[in-house]
Design an enzyme around this catalytic site. Structure first.
Site, mmCIF file in Angstrom:
data_model
loop_
_atom_site.group_PDB
_atom_site.id
_atom_site.type_symbol
_atom_site.label_atom_id
_atom_site.label_comp_id
_atom_site.label_asym_id
_atom_site.label_seq_id
_atom_site.Cartn_x
_atom_site.Cartn_y
_atom_site.Cartn_z
ATOM 1 N NE ARG A 63 -3.645 -0.386 2.312
ATOM 2 C CZ ARG A 63 -4.516 -0.905 1.442
ATOM 3 N NH1 ARG A 63 -4.897 -0.201 0.409
ATOM 4 N NH2 ARG A 63 -4.993 -2.110 1.620
ATOM 5 N NE ARG A 89 -4.260 0.358 -4.041
ATOM 6 C CZ ARG A 89 -3.483 -0.659 -3.681
ATOM 7 N NH1 ARG A 89 -3.637 -1.831 -4.234
ATOM 8 N NH2 ARG A 89 -2.536 -0.505 -2.777
ATOM 9 C CG HIS A 107 -20.358 4.256 -0.008
ATOM 10 N ND1 HIS A 107 -19.528 3.187 -0.294
ATOM 11 C CD2 HIS A 107 -21.388 3.747 0.715
ATOM 12 C CE1 HIS A 107 -20.037 2.095 0.248
ATOM 13 N NE2 HIS A 107 -21.156 2.408 0.862
ATOM 14 C CG ASP A 143 -17.017 3.441 2.200
ATOM 15 O OD1 ASP A 143 -16.389 4.038 1.306
ATOM 16 O OD2 ASP A 143 -17.351 2.251 2.102
ATOM 17 C CD GLU A 172 -23.208 6.196 -7.222
ATOM 18 O OE1 GLU A 172 -22.049 6.312 -7.654
ATOM 19 O OE2 GLU A 172 -23.713 5.088 -6.948
#
Ligand code: GRF
Length: 201
Positions: A63, A89, A107, A143, A172
């Site tokens: 990462r 990711r 989201h 989130d 969205e």
């Protein structure tokens, strides 16, 4: 304002943002689109429109090492605001620190309900009557950052994951550009978890 857009797949939110800019509803420029997957359909959209794009493959990279590459690329293109648009990711604390208060995500649920993967399926299986989507600032957790805009949609009789996802996706596409616009216009203040949006002058 220069946007850095991160995608992993279809890219319809990226496309909606590009459309808002093209129609002059959003005063911004897409500095770079970055995908962590070489086969993301959204890359084709960028190519067709002549928007700078870059694949930085994440497979096999740790990462921190991956995020370092992302930061470098975004800085090279002088991105002011980072928009995650279906970017699959988690980002490291170092990445978040590199762009403090300047990373947004969308989201497909009314957070904090149904964080994580398959939010539309989660909502359907839980049996909620109302779900929707959320544009929020990104922090180190999944989130979870301060919420900028939410839009609600009903769950209808006979809905499938597909039909519900389509209803949410239409929202969205509206609220992502709207949220970016608030930031571009300097209308947003964040205090703790609470985001205030000043009236338009
Ligand atoms: C959207 O549902 C978004 O809310 C979620 O991933 C999906 C991306 O779709 N984070 P697209 O790639 O923008 O079409």
């Amino acid at each position: 304002m220069r946007l850095g857009i991160l995608i992993s797949g279809r890219g319809s939110n990226f496309e909606a943002i590009a459309n808002s800019i093209a129609r002059r509803k959003l005063n911004a420029e897409i500095a770079i689109v970055i995908s962590n997957r070489a086969n993301a359909a959204g890359l084709e959209i960028a190519r067709e429109r002549g928007i700078p794009l870059r694949v930085i493959a994440s497979a096999g990279l740790e990462r921190e090492a991956y995020d370092k590459l992302l930061i470098e690329e975004l800085e090279t293109h002088q991105a002011d605001l980072i928009c995650l648009a279906g970017f699959m990711r988690m980002l490291s604390a170092n990445f978040i620190r590199a762009f403090p208060g300047r990373i947004l995500n969308i989201h497909p649920s009314l957070l904090p309900a149904f964080a994580g993967l398959d939010a539309q399926r989660q909502a359907l299986e839980y049996g909620v009557r109302i779900t929707g989507c959320t544009v929020h600032f990104v922090d180190e957790y999944l989130d979870s950052g301060p919420i900028v805009i939410q839009s609600a949609v009903p769950v209808l009789e006979g809905d499938t994951v597909k039909s519900l996802s389509a209803r949410i996706l239409a929202q969205e596409h509206l609220i992502y550009s709207q949220a970016i616009g608030y930031i571009v216009d300097g209308r947003i203040t964040v205090e703790g978890r609470r985001v205030s949006i000043r009236e338009e002058e």
